[in-house]
Enzyme design. Structure first.
Site, mmCIF file in Angstrom:
data_model
loop_
_atom_site.group_PDB
_atom_site.id
_atom_site.type_symbol
_atom_site.label_atom_id
_atom_site.label_comp_id
_atom_site.label_asym_id
_atom_site.label_seq_id
_atom_site.Cartn_x
_atom_site.Cartn_y
_atom_site.Cartn_z
ATOM 1 N N HIS A 12 0.870 -1.104 -0.035
ATOM 2 C CA HIS A 12 0.147 0.012 0.086
ATOM 3 C C HIS A 12 0.846 1.231 -0.090
ATOM 4 O O HIS A 12 2.031 1.197 0.229
ATOM 5 C CB HIS A 12 -0.781 -0.068 1.012
ATOM 6 C CG HIS A 12 -2.051 -0.742 1.257
ATOM 7 N ND1 HIS A 12 -1.935 -2.365 1.377
ATOM 8 C CD2 HIS A 12 -3.196 -0.579 0.769
ATOM 9 C CE1 HIS A 12 -3.197 -2.664 1.132
ATOM 10 N NE2 HIS A 12 -3.943 -1.618 0.672
ATOM 11 N N LYS B 56 -1.014 5.055 4.621
ATOM 12 C CA LYS B 56 -1.966 4.128 5.228
ATOM 13 C C LYS B 56 -1.935 3.976 6.748
ATOM 14 O O LYS B 56 -0.580 3.665 7.021
ATOM 15 C CB LYS B 56 -2.065 2.687 4.511
ATOM 16 C CG LYS B 56 -3.044 1.692 4.877
ATOM 17 C CD LYS B 56 -3.029 0.650 4.067
ATOM 18 C CE LYS B 56 -4.094 -0.411 4.706
ATOM 19 N NZ LYS B 56 -5.513 0.262 4.847
HETATM 20 N N1 LIG Z 1 -12.959 -1.061 1.758
HETATM 21 C C1 LIG Z 1 -12.362 -0.472 0.806
HETATM 22 O O1 LIG Z 1 -12.558 -0.885 -0.247
HETATM 23 C C2 LIG Z 1 -11.553 0.475 1.131
HETATM 24 C C3 LIG Z 1 -11.005 0.892 2.323
HETATM 25 N N2 LIG Z 1 -10.234 1.977 2.624
HETATM 26 C C4 LIG Z 1 -10.139 2.083 4.026
HETATM 27 O O2 LIG Z 1 -10.954 3.393 4.363
HETATM 28 C C5 LIG Z 1 -10.346 4.267 5.298
HETATM 29 C C6 LIG Z 1 -9.941 5.596 4.819
HETATM 30 O O3 LIG Z 1 -8.958 5.559 3.980
HETATM 31 P P1 LIG Z 1 -8.158 6.979 3.229
HETATM 32 O O4 LIG Z 1 -9.545 7.706 2.460
HETATM 33 O O5 LIG Z 1 -7.095 6.614 2.745
HETATM 34 O O6 LIG Z 1 -7.636 7.725 4.206
HETATM 35 P P2 LIG Z 1 -7.802 9.310 4.331
HETATM 36 O O7 LIG Z 1 -6.694 9.487 5.836
HETATM 37 O O8 LIG Z 1 -7.056 10.246 3.266
HETATM 38 O O9 LIG Z 1 -9.264 9.873 4.931
HETATM 39 C C7 LIG Z 1 -10.016 9.920 6.151
HETATM 40 C C8 LIG Z 1 -10.596 10.987 6.298
HETATM 41 O O10 LIG Z 1 -11.473 10.865 7.535
HETATM 42 C C9 LIG Z 1 -11.479 12.068 8.304
HETATM 43 N N3 LIG Z 1 -12.211 11.967 9.567
HETATM 44 C C10 LIG Z 1 -11.362 11.472 10.855
HETATM 45 N N4 LIG Z 1 -12.142 11.369 11.742
HETATM 46 C C11 LIG Z 1 -13.281 11.847 11.264
HETATM 47 C C12 LIG Z 1 -14.713 11.791 11.816
HETATM 48 N N5 LIG Z 1 -14.802 11.702 13.027
HETATM 49 N N6 LIG Z 1 -15.770 12.240 11.091
HETATM 50 C C13 LIG Z 1 -15.686 12.502 9.787
HETATM 51 N N7 LIG Z 1 -14.482 12.384 9.202
HETATM 52 C C14 LIG Z 1 -13.202 12.131 9.896
HETATM 53 C C15 LIG Z 1 -10.119 12.495 7.967
HETATM 54 O O11 LIG Z 1 -10.091 14.076 8.355
HETATM 55 C C16 LIG Z 1 -9.895 12.346 6.637
HETATM 56 O O12 LIG Z 1 -10.261 13.356 5.747
HETATM 57 C C17 LIG Z 1 -9.106 3.438 5.818
HETATM 58 O O13 LIG Z 1 -9.404 2.744 7.084
HETATM 59 C C18 LIG Z 1 -8.713 2.645 4.602
HETATM 60 O O14 LIG Z 1 -8.199 1.263 5.145
HETATM 61 C C19 LIG Z 1 -9.484 2.514 1.594
HETATM 62 C C20 LIG Z 1 -9.565 2.356 0.298
HETATM 63 C C21 LIG Z 1 -10.658 1.239 -0.009
HETATM 64 O O1 LIG Z 2 -5.951 2.203 3.054
HETATM 65 C C1 LIG Z 2 -6.238 1.735 1.730
HETATM 66 O O2 LIG Z 2 -5.580 2.327 0.839
HETATM 67 C C2 LIG Z 2 -6.995 0.397 1.463
HETATM 68 N N1 LIG Z 2 -7.671 0.013 2.603
HETATM 69 C C3 LIG Z 2 -8.446 -1.149 2.529
HETATM 70 C C4 LIG Z 2 -7.663 -2.556 3.529
HETATM 71 O O3 LIG Z 2 -7.060 -1.853 4.414
HETATM 72 O O4 LIG Z 2 -7.836 -3.463 2.940
HETATM 73 C C5 LIG Z 2 -8.847 -1.485 1.098
HETATM 74 C C6 LIG Z 2 -7.748 -1.411 -0.022
HETATM 75 O O5 LIG Z 2 -6.861 -2.337 0.322
HETATM 76 C C7 LIG Z 2 -7.175 -0.134 0.156
#
Ligand SMILES: NC(=O)C1=CN([C@@H]2O[C@H](COP(=O)(O)OP(=O)(O)OC[C@H]3O[C@@H](n4cnc5c(N)ncnc54)[C@H](O)[C@@H]3O)[C@@H](O)[C@H]2O)C=CC1
Ligand SMILES: O=C(O)C1=N[C@H](C(=O)O)C[C@H](O)C1
Length: 252
Positions: free
Chosen positions: A139, A143
């Site tokens: 990643h 992350k």
């Molecule tokens: N299930 C999936 O397909 C995927 C899951 N993820 C997961 O999604 C999550 C976010 O990933 P990213 O967008 O890369 O992180 P990021 O750090 O870019 O975004 C997280 C956002 O949440 C905000 N935030 C923090 N506390 C908050 C609250 N109490 N209320 C509202 N907003 C709040 C932050 O200010 C930030 O803008 C991670 O856990 C990641 O692993 C990421 C990509 C795909």
């Molecule tokens: O943080 C990410 O970027 C991602 N988070 C998810 C995970 O932890 O599996 C999904 C994807 O891998 C991207």
């Protein structure tokens, strides 16, 4: 469209994050969805309720997602969750909240990429035929968590398939000379986490047995790859009460 052609009203939590920004764009571009609330850290969560959101999408952080989800369920708002950090204990807590709100749906998916969902299914299918299985997830370096939610979920699927097939522990005579050299142990499956600039989200599942190996690899090269799955989740959850885990049941 549902409700006599009315668009589904969607709020996004974590709206200024990497995934949240992409979700806002995708919802905005969909004719059958309306983006009614964008909430990030410091904004009032109540904005989403005042905007009459029917579905919330949460891409925040593992330390705040449970509070968001609890609030959404209490408000009777369906929720699609991509945020990681869901242990079996957390899932049980969510089931408990939903028991008091029988009409509300929550979808929690470790990965919304359709290719990633298939990669996990293929890995679960292959697991029973190989002595060894290891996971290498890769990643971007911003992350927050390791191993990834996808890697943890894949490891649990492999472990369950191995147990069902009566396979024991994997062959491994190695003594670690440096802590962590053999990766994390998730239910007996070794998981290695790589963090490097330039990467988005990638995973290899490596299987081995006498004289052959099988590698199953998935690459998300752009966060747009997650959007078809997120939109499917939003459209499905309005008529899917209770807890749904993973996209798999929505694809069958
Ligand atoms: N299930 C999936 O397909 C995927 C899951 N993820 C997961 O999604 C999550 C976010 O990933 P990213 O967008 O890369 O992180 P990021 O750090 O870019 O975004 C997280 C956002 O949440 C905000 N935030 C923090 N506390 C908050 C609250 N109490 N209320 C509202 N907003 C709040 C932050 O200010 C930030 O803008 C991670 O856990 C990641 O692993 C990421 C990509 C795909
Ligand atoms: O943080 C990410 O970027 C991602 N988070 C998810 C995970 O932890 O599996 C999904 C994807 O891998 C991207």
């Amino acid at each position: 469209m549902t409700d006599a052609q009315q668009p589904i009203r969607v709020g996004v939590l974590g709206a200024r994050g990497r995934m949240g920004l992409e979700v806002c764009k995708a919802v905005d571009a969909a004719a059958d969805l309306e983006l009614v609330a964008m909430v990030d850290q410091g904004d009032r969560l109540f904005n989403a309720s005042e905007a009459s959101a029917q579905v919330l999408v949460d891409f925040t952080t593992p330390d705040v997602v449970m509070d968001n989800l609890r609030w959404a369920v209490d408000q009777g708002i369906h929720t699609v969750v991509g945020t990681t950090g869901f242990t079996e204990q957390r899932l049980e807590q969510v089931r408990g909240w939903l028991a008091d709100k029988p009409g509300v749906g929550v979808l929690i998916a470790p990965n919304f990429g359709l290719g990633a969902v298939l990669m996990m299914q293929f890995a679960a299918r292959a697991a029973r035929y190989f002595e060894s299985a290891e996971i290498i997830e890769q990643h971007h370096p911003r992350k927050l968590d390791a191993p990834s939610g996808t890697a943890t979920h894949t490891a649990k699927l492999i472990a369950a398939a191995r147990a069902e097939a009566g396979l024991g522990a994997m062959p491994d005579a190695t003594k670690e000379e440096a802590p962590g050299a053999r990766g994390a142990d998730i239910d007996g499956v070794r998981v290695h986490a790589v963090r490097a600039a330039g990467l988005v989200a990638h995973q290899e599942v490596l299987f081995g047995t006498t004289g052959e190996t099988l590698t199953i690899r998935h690459d998300s090269l752009d966060r747009a790859s997650f959007m078809p799955g997120v939109l499917l989740g939003i459209r499905s959850i309005v008529s899917r009460p209770g807890l749904t885990i993973g996209l798999d049941p929505l694809l069958d």
